[in-house]
Write an enzyme that holds these catalytic residues in place. Structure first.
Site, PDB file in Angstrom:
ATOM      1  N   GLY A   8      41.266  37.843  28.504  1.00 48.46           N
ATOM      2  CA  GLY A   8      40.122  38.396  29.202  1.00 48.46           C
ATOM      3  C   GLY A   8      40.397  38.865  30.613  1.00 48.46           C
ATOM      4  CE1 TYR A  55      47.096  35.378  30.730  1.00 53.06           C
ATOM      5  CE2 TYR A  55      45.412  35.664  32.402  1.00 53.06           C
ATOM      6  CZ  TYR A  55      45.883  35.014  31.292  1.00 53.06           C
ATOM      7  OH  TYR A  55      45.159  34.001  30.720  1.00 53.06           O
ATOM      8  CG  HIS A  56      52.348  42.678  35.829  1.00 55.65           C
ATOM      9  ND1 HIS A  56      52.683  43.301  34.655  1.00 55.65           N
ATOM     10  CD2 HIS A  56      53.326  42.975  36.710  1.00 55.65           C
ATOM     11  CE1 HIS A  56      53.804  43.966  34.828  1.00 55.65           C
ATOM     12  NE2 HIS A  56      54.210  43.789  36.061  1.00 55.65           N
TER      13      HIS A  56
END
Length: 190
Positions: free
Chosen positions: A130, A136-137
């Site tokens: 989400g 997150y990368h």
């Protein structure tokens, strides 16, 4: 090619379900043999129990585990479709791995060291989450690939590719279609 799709999402209206349907469609279209293990539909018993370990120690496994191990043995390629929940596998998928990827089947040790019975198989992991990719990368993708790709499938001797589809919670229909369209190349590369 023989392909096993392992699917772990409970909502038939989810984007994960659309991914699973598109993966199966593409595999069929490309002429591959396909089996699907839909863990929620199967009501897969995900909690490792003492009897599971007792059976393993005696050189056996539970009947439901045996069925899944036979599918994995049959398959040349595994394709897992699942969401990232709390930076990990959904509980049902983690439990599937705990029970099905058991000692003696997915890994072992002998006098020379670790043995990898699943070596030569390839796994494609397709995960949604989400959060936007920027969150997150850097750190999270590395952590997920270390624990999931390397720590589970790589440890079992499999070659692994992992595709992440970020930002699903607020994604547009256009972005979701782009994600689905990108599966054709990923499946073809397998």
């Amino acid at each position: 090619m023989r392909c096993l799709v392992i699917y772990a999402h409970l909502n038939p209206f989810s984007f994960n379900h659309a991914i699973k349907e598109e993966v199966v469609r593409l595999l069929d279209e490309m002429g591959h043999e396909v089996k699907v293990s839909d863990l929620y539909e199967m009501d897969f018993k995900a909690v490792l129990q003492p009897e599971d370990l007792n059976l393993q120690y005696s050189g056996s496994v539970a009947a439901d585990v045996k069925v899944e191990q036979e599918k994995i043995t049959w398959a040349e390629r595994l394709i897992l479709v699942y969401p990232i929940w709390w930076t990990g596998f959904p509980a049902i998928l983690k439990g599937y791995i705990d029970r099905v990827f058991s000692y003696g089947f997915a890994y072992a040790i002998d006098e020379k060291g670790w043995v990898h019975p699943l070596k030569g198989k390839r796994a494609l992991l397709i995960s949604t989450h989400g959060q936007p990719e920027a969150i997150y990368h850097d750190r999270m993708y590395i952590s997920l690939m270390d624990t999931q790709d390397v720590g589970v499938f790589g440890f079992c001797g499999m070659e692994v590719e992992h595709i992440f589809f970020p930002g699903i919670m607020n994604s547009s229909d256009e972005l979701r279609q782009e994600y689905l369209d990108s599966l054709k190349d990923a499946i073809a590369k397998m």
